[in-house]
Design an enzyme around this catalytic site. Structure first.
Site, PDB file in Angstrom:
ATOM      1  N   SER A  83       0.802  -1.238   0.000  1.00 48.66           N
ATOM      2  CA  SER A  83       0.000   0.000   0.000  1.00 48.66           C
ATOM      3  C   SER A  83       0.829   1.279   0.000  1.00 48.66           C
ATOM      4  CB  SER A  83      -0.942   0.023   1.198  1.00 48.66           C
ATOM      5  OG  SER A  83      -2.041  -0.804   0.960  1.00 48.66           O
ATOM      6  N   LYS A  86       0.390   3.390  -2.988  1.00 48.06           N
ATOM      7  CA  LYS A  86      -0.802   4.217  -3.219  1.00 48.06           C
ATOM      8  C   LYS A  86      -0.475   5.707  -3.223  1.00 48.06           C
ATOM      9  CE  LYS A  86      -3.926   0.819  -1.088  1.00 48.06           C
ATOM     10  NZ  LYS A  86      -4.437   0.349   0.210  1.00 48.06           N
ATOM     11  N   TYR A 209      -3.373  -2.704 -10.295  1.00 50.42           N
ATOM     12  CA  TYR A 209      -3.198  -2.322  -8.879  1.00 50.42           C
ATOM     13  C   TYR A 209      -2.368  -3.385  -8.136  1.00 50.42           C
ATOM     14  CZ  TYR A 209      -4.451  -2.222  -3.940  1.00 50.42           C
ATOM     15  OH  TYR A 209      -4.392  -2.261  -2.571  1.00 50.42           O
ATOM     16  N   TYR A 261      -4.673   4.582   7.509  1.00 54.85           N
ATOM     17  CA  TYR A 261      -6.074   4.140   7.563  1.00 54.85           C
ATOM     18  C   TYR A 261      -6.801   4.764   8.747  1.00 54.85           C
ATOM     19  CZ  TYR A 261      -3.380   0.841   4.846  1.00 54.85           C
ATOM     20  OH  TYR A 261      -2.484   0.296   3.981  1.00 54.85           O
ATOM     21  N   VAL A 279       1.210  -3.592   3.976  1.00 58.34           N
ATOM     22  CA  VAL A 279       1.104  -4.818   4.775  1.00 58.34           C
ATOM     23  C   VAL A 279       2.358  -5.680   4.790  1.00 58.34           C
ATOM     24  CG1 VAL A 279      -1.388  -5.212   4.805  1.00 58.34           C
ATOM     25  CG2 VAL A 279      -0.026  -6.047   2.893  1.00 58.34           C
TER      26      VAL A 279
END
Ligand code: GLN
Length: 339
Positions: A83, A86, A209, A261, A279
């Site tokens: 992630s 992103k 992705y 998050y 992660v």
């Protein structure tokens, strides 16, 4: 808020500096020592291959806006970016379409829910809410330059390589392992299509992705990538402009609100820096104008953020004066107010 009122106001830049470099190096070593024995958290296993990661790996990397760097521990150990990609793909999407359009399509507000939440989409009429959770990230991947999935992938591969200052490659084992198990991300993408927020090529976008999440990096790479966002979009190691200063500012604002998050508010309150986690155990934090710190340690907390990487970067932020919200009085003659 009507943001058009700011359009004609020039934006000035004012930041500070890191401590002297010799001191920076000893503070990184001090941080390694402080965090070395922390074994709390669990290695991610919902992507089967990640379960085989050595949980004890631990590295810290720091890069200054002048391209000076300091690597400690396993800072050169490769892992999949997950992630953390992103934030850089978001920068490429803003570069392509500008601030307003991406804000309207993907959003900037925190969901308050886990990174792979289906509920977050349903509660918001299919709006992805922000680019740092999976639904928003898939919608963002679909926005980068390119007509076909292949062209979009090439934009992402070459763009993230420019951020890192070297050619990044996909970890095929991680890619195949996630492609075989990413039913939830496919479901999120299909939901986006059902709300007309993604074109019908949902599966192709999930594949791009997933490939972007499988790019192999090190903590050192993440620090260089973060330092590019800390330096107005110019990679401080290669000297090449990757994105504009405006793109960096917009990206870091969204990362500050959403990078960890549902824990982002707590992180900002304690540490005061935009930071993005993944992660596989990487986190990069960016201090605008001062540089970037990255850490890698595979054991995660319940939100999917590396426990030891948070502690390491948190400590560094405090001892190096990186908290964006911290200030000290400039006048020497201070009287205590009575109230
Ligand atoms: N590729 C992972 C996923 O989509 C990335 C998640 C993460 O790093 N939080 O689930």
């Amino acid at each position: 808020m009507d943001t058009t009122v700011f359009e004609d106001t020039p934006q000035h830049v004012s930041t500070g500096d890191l401590p002297k470099w010799g001191h920076v190096e000893s503070l990184v070593q001090e941080t390694m020592g402080l965090c070395r024995d922390d074994a709390t958290g669990q290695v991610a296993d919902y992507i089967p291959v990640l379960a085989d990661t050595d949980p004890d790996l631990f590295g810290i990397a720091l890069v200054s806006p002048h391209g000076r760097f300091y690597d400690a521990g396993d800072a050169q150990h490769p892992f999949s970016i997950q992630s953390v990609s992103k934030m850089f793909v978001y920068a490429l999407a803003i570069h392509e379409h500008g601030h307003g359009l991406v804000r309207d399509i993907v959003g900037v507000n925190n969901t308050g829910l886990p990174f792979n939440s289906v509920m977050a989409l349903e509660l918001n009429a299919g709006h992805p809410m922000n680019p740092m959770v999976n639904a928003g990230a898939i919608a963002t991947t679909a926005l980068v330059a390119g007509e076909t999935p292949e062209e979009k992938w090439e934009t992402i591969r070459s763009g993230l390589s420019e951020f890192a200052g070297r050619e990044l490659e996909v970890d095929e084992d991680v890619f195949l392992s996630e492609m075989a198990t990413n039913h939830r991300n496919r479901a999120l993408a299909r939901l986006l299509v059902s709300y007309a927020r993604l074109r019908p090529d949902a599966d192709a976008m999930v594949e791009v992705y997933t490939r972007q999440c499988s790019l192999r990096v090190t903590a050192h790479d993440l620090a260089v990538m973060g330092a590019t966002l800390a330096s107005g979009g110019v990679n401080p190691v290669t000297g090449r402009r990757v994105v504009s200063a405006d793109v960096c500012r917009d990206t870091l604002a969204v990362v500050a609100a959403n990078g960890l998050y549902e824990q982002s508010g707590e992180w900002l309150f304690e540490i005061g820096l935009p930071a993005k986690s993944g992660v596989s155990g990487g986190i990069v934090a960016v201090a605008p104008g001062k540089g970037a710190a990255a850490a890698f340690s595979p054991r995660l907390d319940h939100a999917g953020n590396s426990v030891r990487a948070q502690h390491a970067i948190g400590h560094l932020s405090r001892v190096m004066g990186m908290n964006m919200f911290a200030s000290a009085p400039q006048s020497g003659d201070v009287q205590e107010a009575r109230w």
